[in-house]
Structures are given as structure tokens and as C-alpha cells.
Design an enzyme around this catalytic site. Structure first.
Site, PDB file in Angstrom:
ATOM      1  N   LYS A  58       0.788  -1.234   0.000  1.00 43.99           N
ATOM      2  CA  LYS A  58       0.000   0.000   0.000  1.00 43.99           C
ATOM      3  C   LYS A  58       0.821   1.285   0.000  1.00 43.99           C
ATOM      4  CE  LYS A  58      -4.402  -1.266   0.126  1.00 43.99           C
ATOM      5  NZ  LYS A  58      -5.463  -0.645  -0.681  1.00 43.99           N
ATOM      6  N   SER A 311       0.568 -10.083  -1.137  1.00 44.45           N
ATOM      7  CA  SER A 311       0.438  -8.628  -1.060  1.00 44.45           C
ATOM      8  C   SER A 311       0.594  -8.018   0.327  1.00 44.45           C
ATOM      9  CB  SER A 311      -0.908  -8.219  -1.658  1.00 44.45           C
ATOM     10  OG  SER A 311      -1.929  -9.050  -1.159  1.00 44.45           O
TER      11      SER A 311
HETATM   12  C1  LIG Z   1      -2.934  -7.421   1.813  1.00 42.17           C
HETATM   13  C2  LIG Z   1      -3.827  -6.885   0.759  1.00 42.17           C
HETATM   14  N1  LIG Z   1      -3.897  -7.520  -0.402  1.00 42.17           N
HETATM   15  C3  LIG Z   1      -4.674  -7.091  -1.409  1.00 42.17           C
HETATM   16  C4  LIG Z   1      -5.470  -5.968  -1.277  1.00 42.17           C
HETATM   17  C5  LIG Z   1      -6.346  -5.560  -2.409  1.00 42.17           C
HETATM   18  O1  LIG Z   1      -6.001  -4.348  -2.976  1.00 42.17           O
HETATM   19  P1  LIG Z   1      -7.067  -3.557  -3.845  1.00 42.17           P
HETATM   20  O2  LIG Z   1      -8.101  -3.001  -2.909  1.00 42.17           O
HETATM   21  O3  LIG Z   1      -6.263  -2.506  -4.503  1.00 42.17           O
HETATM   22  O4  LIG Z   1      -7.668  -4.536  -4.801  1.00 42.17           O
HETATM   23  C6  LIG Z   1      -5.441  -5.252  -0.069  1.00 42.17           C
HETATM   24  C7  LIG Z   1      -6.251  -4.053   0.121  1.00 42.17           C
HETATM   25  O5  LIG Z   1      -6.313  -3.472   1.165  1.00 42.17           O
HETATM   26  C8  LIG Z   1      -4.596  -5.724   0.977  1.00 42.17           C
HETATM   27  O6  LIG Z   1      -4.526  -5.074   2.160  1.00 42.17           O
END
Ligand SMILES: Cc1ncc(COP(=O)(O)O)c(C=O)c1O
Length: 414
Positions: A58, A311
Site C-alpha cells: 500500500k 500482497s
Molecule cells: C494485503 C492486501 N492484499 C490485497 C489488497 C487488495 O487491494 P485492492 O483493494 O487494490 O484490490 C489489499 C487491500 O487493502 C490488501 O490489504
């Protein structure tokens, strides 16, 4: 949509990459032979955004968006609403850029998360019973104070910033066939898809959502945004109800498919990442690996080079332990059973010894609450056992059941 009208372009992502290069980590890309074998892929590359600053990707989008604010906007400060990773990204970006940040969180936010966000230098305001209310409050306050509201995903600069993960993938893991990315509101996948498709339109971009928050699939299939009335998933980082205008416009151009995974599959992925890749990943971050390893997601990757974006890693350790235990259960490597013991405590010793002899781990053994159906002259206990698989654990329970004075009343092993 022709290229000229795409809300986010490769050039935007490249410009973002330059802006953030000195501030964010170029996170590692680790290949995993284990996960390649388990999924029949030729190779699997794990992009470790859980090792990013603030524990998730983020910061990329937040810094890219906030570094482009004018002097006046910087002066007036930034406001965001988030109980999760976006909050920490905005807070750190604010600290680095000298911009005051306020994060609005709902009342249910755990104190530890509030502390972490404050720790990055943000002012935290608790407002609203649910996230939607905090969001509305942040927008209202931004209107009054002139603070800039930074959206968690529906913003071109945020999407471009998240897309820098895609540029790194192209360098670190060339010739990839498929990339798997979690979707919440769609900012991450829109950015990554923009970068990858501009390089090679043949790269398959697959989104992953929990079955309990599967909104992007019906939206992309219908060609219009579909909103869920409710979400239900352990992966709170991607528990969104819908995409919004910007992410939907980009996603419909760059996302090839979306697959759903169960919470139990996500838990199994969290456990395997700890065990095999030695890395701590939160539920949302593990969803793409869950899709790769799932028998039910419908995803086929045989012979492919697959990039899996992990992510985020912001999970507290007790929750991680619970996910791991559930995950081992899903993998058939953990079982709970209820036993009746005739001779307490002698029988306890026999159980402990037998479990050890059978090569399993006794995780828990405790007296259970007596139920009305229980034999009045037996002591009910529950055990939690870890073993190498369902057959192994079934064999261990059989051996326990054969002990004198011990009977297995219930277990979930097949
Ligand atoms: C760990 C994690 N992965 C994926 C996402 C998904 O991102 P997006 O909302 O841009 O699709 C988030 C969103 O907060 C997240 O915190």
C-alpha cells in the site's frame, strides 16, 4: 476502450516507479519448487510484498499519490479512512513527505492497529460503527477542512503506484505466463495488469477473491459494477463489496479472469507459506497462493511460469496461529478428537505415549466439559494432534482407540 483513453497507462506506472524508487523496497521474488510441484506449474515465483515497508504494497500507491500534491494541499494535510494496510501506507508516506495525516477508523478497530498507525505518525480518529461510516465522515471532514482525501483504490495515482509491483515482476521474473493477484477494490490488480499487458498482452492476469466477497467476477462478466450486499471472509484486507469507476475501467481491460477461494483454502495457504516459504502472510495476501493450490478454483497452470503476489503480511501472531491450525486441518494434517478415559490420569500417560510412538505431535490435551450423553464413569478429554496427513492421523487415532480404558468418541478424520 482505445489506449489513449485508458485512465492509467504504462507511462503513469513508470513515472510512479521513479517517484517511489528511493522510498519503497524492491521486494524479493523467490521461486518455490514446492508450490510448482503442487500445482503442476513449470515454475512459481512469489513476490514478497509482505516484506514491503509497512508490511504491504500500500505504501507504493499512497506515496505516489501524496508526492504529487501541491504545496497548498500538503499544507492542508491528508485524510483517509481505513482499518488496515492503506492506513499504514498513508501514515508512512505522510511522515516521509512531511504531510500531516489523519486516519479515520471504525470503533471495532483493534487497539494494536490503531497503535501501529499512530506509530507511523498519523493522527487517528475513531468514528463510526462500521467502515462505511468512517469513510463518509472522512469525506465530510475533507470537505470542511480542505484536507485531501486519499482513496484506498479508486484513484489513478494509487493504481499507478500499485502497478510498480508489475514492473518489478517483469525484471525479476521474466517470461511469466500468468500472474495471480488478490482483489479488494481492484487497485492492485489494475496497476499490475496495466504494466504487464503493456509489455506483453499474452500474459494472463488473474484476480483472486474469497468466495465470501466475490464481486469482481460477476462485475467483469456483466460489464458493469456489481455490488455485494454483504461480505463474509477471514481475509479482511480484501473484504470489499465492489470495485469503483477507475478500477473497474482499468480492470475490464487488463484482467483476464477472476477465481474464488474458500476461507479454509486461504488458511491452508497461510500455513504452507509459513512452513515452506518461511514467510508470514496475512489471509488477503495468501489468497492468490490458495487459488494456485486449490482443486476447486478452476485455475489451470500446467507447464506455466506463474507469479503469485503475496500482497501483505499484517496479521497478529495469535490470528496467524489460528489460521495455521485451521490450514493444517484443511490439509488433513491436524485433527481434534474427543476421547473417553476410564482411568484418569493413567490413561492420559498411555495416550501421550501412544501418540509419540505413532510419530504424531500432541498439540493439546485437556479435560472437556462433560455432556449429558457421556458415560458417568469416564473422563472426557479433547486432543489436538498434528501428523503428516489424513491416513497417518487416522492410524494414530486407531492406536489410541485400542488402548485399554480409552475410546475415541468423535473426530473429524475421514
Ligand atoms: C494485503 C492486501 N492484499 C490485497 C489488497 C487488495 O487491494 P485492492 O483493494 O487494490 O484490490 C489489499 C487491500 O487493502 C490488501 O490489504
Amino acid at each position: 476502450m482505445d489506449e489513449g483513453s485508458a485512465p492509467v497507462t504504462l507511462e503513469d506506472v513508470e513515472a510512479a516507479h521513479e517517484r517511489i524508487a528511493d522510498v519503497v523496497h524492491r521486494t524479493p521474488l523467490e521461486t518455490s519448487r514446492t508450490f510448482a510441484e503442487m500445482s503442476d506449474a513449470a515454475s512459481v515465483g512469489l513476490k514478497l510484498e509482505n516484506c514491503q515497508r509497512t508490511g504491504s504494497f500500500k505504501i507504493r500507491g499512497a506515496y505516489n499519490a501524496m508526492s504529487q500534491l501541491s504545496a497548498g494541499e500538503r499544507e492542508r494535510g491528508v485524510i483517509a479512512s481505513s482499518a488496515g494496510n492503506h492506513a499504514q501506507g498513508v501514515a508512512l508516506a505522510g511522515g516521509l513527505l512531511g504531510i500531516e495525516t489523519t486516519i479515520v477508523v471504525p470503533k471495532i478497530t483493534p487497539a494494536a492497529k490503531i497503535e501501529a498507525t499512530r506509530g507511523y505518525g498519523a493522527d487517528v480518529v475513531v468514528e463510526g460503527d462500521i467502515y462505511e461510516r468512517s469513510y463518509e465522515y472522512a469525506l465530510e471532514r475533507a470537505d470542511e477542512t480542505g484536507e485531501t482525501f486519499v482513496h484506498p483504490f479508486d484513484d489513478e495515482a494509487i493504481v499507478a503506484g500499485q502497478g510498480t509491483v508489475g514492473l518489478e515482476l517483469l525484471e525479476q521474473y521474466p517470461d511469466l505466463d500468468t500472474v495471480l493477484v488478490a482483489i479488494g477494490g481492484g487497485g492492485l490488480i489494475s496497476g499490475i495488469g496495466t504494466a504487464l499487458k503493456a509489455h506483453d498482452p499474452e500474459i494472463r492476469v488473474v484476480g483472486v477473491q474469497p468466495e465470501g466477497a466475490l464481486h469482481a467476477k460477476p462485475s467483469l462478466e456483466a460489464g458493469e459494477i456489481r455490488e455485494l450486499a454483504d461480505v463474509d471472509t477471514v481475509a479482511e484486507g480484501i473484504a470489499d463489496t465492489r470495485m469503483l469507476e477507475t478500477t473497474f475501467a482499468v480492470a475490464r481491460e487488463v484482467v483476464d479472469d477472476v477465481v474464488g477461494v474458500s476461507d479454509r483454502e486461504i488458511a491452508a495457504a497461510v500455513a504452507l507459506l509459513a512452513e515452506r516459504a518461511k514467510t508470514v502472510v496475512e489471509a488477503a495476501g495468501a489468497a492468490p497462493l490458495a487459488a494456485l493450490l486449490s482443486d476447486d478454483s478452476g485455475l489451470e497452470v500446467e507447464g506455466e511460469r506463474v507469479a503469485v503476489v503475496l500482497s501483505g503480511g499484517n496479521v497478529n501472531l495469535t490470528q496467524h496461529a489460528e489460521l495455521t491450525r485451521t490450514g493444517l486441518g484443511e490439509l488433513g494434517r491436524y485433527v481434534e478428537a474427543r476421547l473417553a478415559l476410564a482411568g484418569w490420569p493413567t490413561a492420559v500417560g498411555d495416550v501421550v505415549e501412544t501418540v509419540a510412538e505413532e510419530g504424531a505431535e500432541l498439540d493439546v490435551l485437556e479435560r472437556a466439559r462433560r455432556q449429558s450423553v457421556d458415560h458417568p464413569n469416564r473422563v472426557p478429554v479433547t486432543v489436538g494432534l498434528e501428523g503428516s496427513g489424513p491416513e497417518h492421523l487416522a492410524g494414530v487415532l486407531e492406536a489410541v482407540d485400542e488402548l485399554e480404558g480409552v475410546s475415541v468418541l468423535e473426530s473429524q478424520v475421514d
